[in-house]
Design a protein around this motif. Structure first.
Motif, PDB file in Angstrom:
ATOM      1  N   PRO A 135      -5.090  -5.574  -5.591  1.00  0.00           N
ATOM      2  CA  PRO A 135      -5.437  -4.158  -5.442  1.00  0.00           C
ATOM      3  C   PRO A 135      -4.523  -3.453  -4.430  1.00  0.00           C
ATOM      4  O   PRO A 135      -3.770  -4.105  -3.714  1.00  0.00           O
ATOM      5  CB  PRO A 135      -6.885  -4.210  -4.935  1.00  0.00           C
ATOM      6  CG  PRO A 135      -7.041  -5.548  -4.337  1.00  0.00           C
ATOM      7  CD  PRO A 135      -6.105  -6.467  -5.043  1.00  0.00           C
ATOM      8  N   SER A 136      -4.619  -2.124  -4.399  1.00  0.00           N
ATOM      9  CA  SER A 136      -3.823  -1.360  -3.435  1.00  0.00           C
ATOM     10  C   SER A 136      -4.116  -1.843  -2.017  1.00  0.00           C
ATOM     11  O   SER A 136      -5.279  -2.083  -1.670  1.00  0.00           O
ATOM     12  CB  SER A 136      -4.167   0.131  -3.531  1.00  0.00           C
ATOM     13  OG  SER A 136      -3.767   0.610  -4.779  1.00  0.00           O
ATOM     14  N   GLY A 137      -3.076  -2.014  -1.234  1.00  0.00           N
ATOM     15  CA  GLY A 137      -3.256  -2.449   0.145  1.00  0.00           C
ATOM     16  C   GLY A 137      -3.353  -3.956   0.291  1.00  0.00           C
ATOM     17  O   GLY A 137      -3.572  -4.469   1.395  1.00  0.00           O
ATOM     18  N   SER A 138      -3.205  -4.690  -0.815  1.00  0.00           N
ATOM     19  CA  SER A 138      -3.343  -6.156  -0.732  1.00  0.00           C
ATOM     20  C   SER A 138      -2.089  -6.812  -0.176  1.00  0.00           C
ATOM     21  O   SER A 138      -2.110  -7.990   0.179  1.00  0.00           O
ATOM     22  CB  SER A 138      -3.667  -6.731  -2.114  1.00  0.00           C
ATOM     23  OG  SER A 138      -2.612  -6.433  -3.013  1.00  0.00           O
ATOM     24  N   GLY A 139      -0.981  -6.077  -0.131  1.00  0.00           N
ATOM     25  CA  GLY A 139       0.229  -6.628   0.481  1.00  0.00           C
ATOM     26  C   GLY A 139       1.360  -6.919  -0.493  1.00  0.00           C
ATOM     27  O   GLY A 139       2.324  -7.607  -0.129  1.00  0.00           O
ATOM     28  N   LYS A 140       1.265  -6.381  -1.714  1.00  0.00           N
ATOM     29  CA  LYS A 140       2.325  -6.634  -2.711  1.00  0.00           C
ATOM     30  C   LYS A 140       3.669  -6.098  -2.206  1.00  0.00           C
ATOM     31  O   LYS A 140       4.678  -6.798  -2.188  1.00  0.00           O
ATOM     32  CB  LYS A 140       1.996  -5.939  -4.054  1.00  0.00           C
ATOM     33  CG  LYS A 140       0.708  -6.379  -4.705  1.00  0.00           C
ATOM     34  CD  LYS A 140       0.529  -5.769  -6.070  1.00  0.00           C
ATOM     35  CE  LYS A 140       0.352  -4.253  -6.061  1.00  0.00           C
ATOM     36  NZ  LYS A 140      -0.897  -3.805  -5.420  1.00  0.00           N
ATOM     37  N   SER A 141       3.646  -4.817  -1.822  1.00  0.00           N
ATOM     38  CA  SER A 141       4.906  -4.212  -1.351  1.00  0.00           C
ATOM     39  C   SER A 141       5.358  -4.849  -0.050  1.00  0.00           C
ATOM     40  O   SER A 141       6.558  -5.048   0.163  1.00  0.00           O
ATOM     41  CB  SER A 141       4.730  -2.705  -1.155  1.00  0.00           C
ATOM     42  OG  SER A 141       4.495  -2.097  -2.396  1.00  0.00           O
ATOM     43  N   THR A 142       4.390  -5.183   0.804  1.00  0.00           N
ATOM     44  CA  THR A 142       4.747  -5.820   2.087  1.00  0.00           C
ATOM     45  C   THR A 142       5.484  -7.123   1.843  1.00  0.00           C
ATOM     46  O   THR A 142       6.498  -7.420   2.486  1.00  0.00           O
ATOM     47  CB  THR A 142       3.467  -6.073   2.910  1.00  0.00           C
ATOM     48  OG1 THR A 142       2.860  -4.817   3.190  1.00  0.00           O
ATOM     49  CG2 THR A 142       3.778  -6.792   4.206  1.00  0.00           C
ATOM     50  N   LEU A 143       4.978  -7.890   0.881  1.00  0.00           N
ATOM     51  CA  LEU A 143       5.602  -9.175   0.556  1.00  0.00           C
ATOM     52  C   LEU A 143       7.081  -8.970   0.174  1.00  0.00           C
ATOM     53  O   LEU A 143       7.965  -9.687   0.643  1.00  0.00           O
ATOM     54  CB  LEU A 143       4.820  -9.809  -0.595  1.00  0.00           C
ATOM     55  CG  LEU A 143       5.199 -11.204  -1.064  1.00  0.00           C
ATOM     56  CD1 LEU A 143       3.941 -11.941  -1.493  1.00  0.00           C
ATOM     57  CD2 LEU A 143       6.164 -11.166  -2.214  1.00  0.00           C
ATOM     58  N   LEU A 144       7.309  -7.956  -0.665  1.00  0.00           N
ATOM     59  CA  LEU A 144       8.692  -7.697  -1.087  1.00  0.00           C
ATOM     60  C   LEU A 144       9.522  -7.145   0.069  1.00  0.00           C
ATOM     61  O   LEU A 144      10.679  -7.511   0.241  1.00  0.00           O
ATOM     62  CB  LEU A 144       8.724  -6.713  -2.266  1.00  0.00           C
ATOM     63  CG  LEU A 144       7.985  -7.156  -3.535  1.00  0.00           C
ATOM     64  CD1 LEU A 144       8.246  -6.171  -4.676  1.00  0.00           C
ATOM     65  CD2 LEU A 144       8.430  -8.540  -3.973  1.00  0.00           C
ATOM     66  N   ARG A 145       8.932  -6.260   0.860  1.00  0.00           N
ATOM     67  CA  ARG A 145       9.678  -5.658   1.985  1.00  0.00           C
ATOM     68  C   ARG A 145      10.062  -6.713   3.027  1.00  0.00           C
ATOM     69  O   ARG A 145      11.110  -6.629   3.654  1.00  0.00           O
ATOM     70  CB  ARG A 145       8.839  -4.549   2.645  1.00  0.00           C
ATOM     71  CG  ARG A 145       8.741  -3.282   1.791  1.00  0.00           C
ATOM     72  CD  ARG A 145       7.774  -2.269   2.385  1.00  0.00           C
ATOM     73  NE  ARG A 145       8.247  -1.750   3.663  1.00  0.00           N
ATOM     74  CZ  ARG A 145       9.156  -0.801   3.819  1.00  0.00           C
ATOM     75  NH1 ARG A 145       9.705  -0.249   2.747  1.00  0.00           N
ATOM     76  NH2 ARG A 145       9.526  -0.378   5.010  1.00  0.00           N
ATOM     77  N   LEU A 146       9.193  -7.715   3.168  1.00  0.00           N
ATOM     78  CA  LEU A 146       9.535  -8.816   4.080  1.00  0.00           C
ATOM     79  C   LEU A 146      10.736  -9.584   3.541  1.00  0.00           C
ATOM     80  O   LEU A 146      11.592 -10.040   4.296  1.00  0.00           O
ATOM     81  CB  LEU A 146       8.348  -9.765   4.232  1.00  0.00           C
ATOM     82  CG  LEU A 146       7.156  -9.260   5.031  1.00  0.00           C
ATOM     83  CD1 LEU A 146       5.974 -10.226   4.889  1.00  0.00           C
ATOM     84  CD2 LEU A 146       7.523  -9.098   6.503  1.00  0.00           C
TER      85      LEU A 146
END
Lengths: 293, 262
Positions: B65-76
């Protein structure tokens, strides 16, 4: 070394943001006009100083009671001095006529007293005669009973030298003002440009561009702005110089003995190079903090 | 937990034929997340001890879901963010310990596609693709040839001279995909690439990524679009409560736990 990509990106950037760049170049041109005008004045003062420092002339003013024998003896003595190439006697009447011819105003002379123009011996001095030798001769001449005063134009040269020093100081001050103006104008422009091309910077960093790769086109743009500002200033000054020279040429030549001249090529080139360097430096300084991605 | 020293350059040794080719490195998983922690606010971590292994040549959906960290994972992974703790090994190198001046070299080995395309609107499609090769300093003739091939591959042959601003959303995303693949990266990261597209275009774009994957490229595709996950029975990584839950055969398979948040 600039790559094809850097030059293309810089060119595209300048074309796309031409209004912003044009405004910046205009502002820089105004700043450089001030510096250029000061340099122009200094250039001409230096030329006048140089002209009078090597005037190759001196006037020996005679006392009113000097007899023709005194004059002949003095002339003969002066012609024997090494470095003196000619000695012409100008009577009071001849001096009045010569002056009237120069100013083209015989009527104006009518009101002047008869002794307004003292008799003199006009000396021609070799241009390479050392100043110290000339000063020695002048000092000795002043002691002669028939001599009232000797004019070597040294005081005039000293006044010009003071003016030149003032002009150089003013130019240095203006150079600091121009430096500040270039840093402020180019810095602000590049920050605005960077803001408007934020996506471009972001994309570049995401595809693996180094900071140097990202910065280069902006630095080129800043450098071009500075250089174009200086070129614009030189062109504007040149135009003004041509317009003014036509009207004041003869008056200035009669007054200071030299025809006004425009900035020498090295000075013009120096202004353009200075503009380019300052523009690049200002641009680089404004890019210290790139868009963080 | 073992810590790596900062790495000054990112130079993979995986392309066969390269002078620096390393068979051992080529056999390692392409991507390993080891006990990764990341939080933006104190006390509410987005990722809390997330571990994940992705092998070379895989196509993996990352969802949640939104805010689960999908984009964060990629940005890392592409170092727009740094981990608070843990390791991210890409091609055997710890991304988290790379020095700032090594990050561009890491990104040259990744192809990244975003939901908002991230194209320069005033540039043409070709220029937007070419930039990925220009940063490598390749000769203009080679850049032109490879850009042409990449645009052909995404179905935009003949559209290279069109400014990005006049292209449709689908076309813009294809340009972004062409930019991501033109450098032949080891790994493609797609962060909600279909988020701005209608359902049919989304399927088309997914198909494009699958074609790229068939060529041997590893693809990490972050999406919250359940439709896409249902139409393709591929490995899915669900991010839940800061950890990764692996569903190897997709959410249509029997192994999928329907209680997972999607």
């Amino acid at each position: 070394m600039l790559s094809v990509t850097t030059t293309r990106r810089a060119r595209q950037g300048m074309v796309r943001e031409w209004r912003l760049h044009a405004l910046s170049v205009f502002s820089l041109a105004v700043a450089f006009v001030c510096l250029g005008a000061a340099l122009l004045v200094v250039t001409n003062l230096v030329a006048a100083q140089d002209r009078w420092a090597h005037a190759g002339r001196a006037s020996v003013y005679l006392k009113d009671g000097a007899s023709q024998d005194d004059v002949d003896a003095l002339r003969a003595a002066l012609l024997r001095v090494p470095g003196v190439t000619g000695a012409r006697y100008v009577s009071s009447g001849d001096a009045r006529v010569e002056f009237g011819r120069e100013i083209d105003g015989r009527d104006a002379l009518a009101g002047l007293p008869a002794d307004a123009f003292p008799a003199s011996i006009e000396l021609d001095v070799a241009p390479d005669m050392p100043d110290t030798d000339l000063h020695d001769v002048v000092a000795k001449m002043r002691l002669l009973p028939a001599v009232d005063d000797v004019e070597t134009y040294q005081s005039w040269t000293e006044r010009l030298a003071r003016l030149v020093r003032g002009g150089v100081a003013a130019s240095a001050l203006l150079a600091v003002v121009v430096l500040a103006a270039v840093l402020a104008v180019v810095g602000s422009t590049m920050r605005l440009v960077l803001q408007r091309r934020r996506t471009e910077v972001e994309v570049l960093k995401l595809v693996g561009a180094t900071d140097a790769f990202v910065k280069k086109p902006f630095v080129v743009e800043g450098s071009l702005q500075g250089a174009l500002g200086a070129v614009g200033a030189v062109a504007l000054l040149g135009l003004l110089f041509l317009m003014v020279r036509g009207r004041l040429d003869s008056e200035l030549a009669a007054l200071v003995g030299v025809e006004p001249s425009f900035l020498p090529w090295p000075v013009m080139g120096g202004m353009v190079v200075l503009g380019a360097i300052l523009g690049a430096a200002a641009s680089l300084a404004s890019l210290r903090r790139l868009v963080a991605v | 937990m073992p810590r790596s020293e900062p790495v000054d350059r990112f130079r993979p040794m995986l392309r066969a034929g390269s002078a620096r080719f390393s068979r051992e490195a080529a056999q390692r998983p392409i991507l390993v997340f080891e006990d990764v922690f990341k939080s933006y606010e104190q006390g509410s971590p987005v990722l809390r001890g997330m571990s994940l292994v992705i092998e070379r040549g895989e196509f993996v959906f990352v969802t949640g879901p939104s805010g689960s960290g999908k984009s964060t994972l990629l940005r890392l992974l592409y170092r727009a963010e740094t981990v608070d703790d843990g390791r991210i090994l890409f091609l055997g190198r710890d991304v988290a310990r790379l020095r700032a001046d090594a990050v561009p070299f890491l990104r040259r080995n990744l192809g990244i596609v975003f939901q908002d395309f991230k194209l320069v609107p005033s540039w043409t499609a070709s220029e937007n693709v070419a930039v990925a090769l220009e940063v490598l300093g390749l000769p203009p003739r080679l850049v032109r040839a490879r850009v042409g091939e990449a645009l052909e591959r995404v179905g935009l042959g003949g559209r290279g001279d069109a400014p990005a601003a006049v292209l449709s959303g689908g076309e813009q995303q294809r340009v972004a995909v062409a930019r991501a693949i033109v450098g032949e990266p080891a790994l493609i990261l797609a962060d909600e690439p279909t988020g701005n597209l209608d359902p049919q275009l989304a399927i088309d774009v997914l198909g494009l990524f699958e074609e790229i994957h068939e060529g041997g490229t590893t693809v990490l595709f972050a999406t919250h679009d359940r439709t896409l996950l249902e139409v393709r029975p591929r490995r899915v990584v669900v991010l839940d409560d800061g950890k990764a839950i692996d569903v190897p055969n997709g959410i249509s398979s029997d192994e999928y736990d329907n209680r997972l948040p999607l």
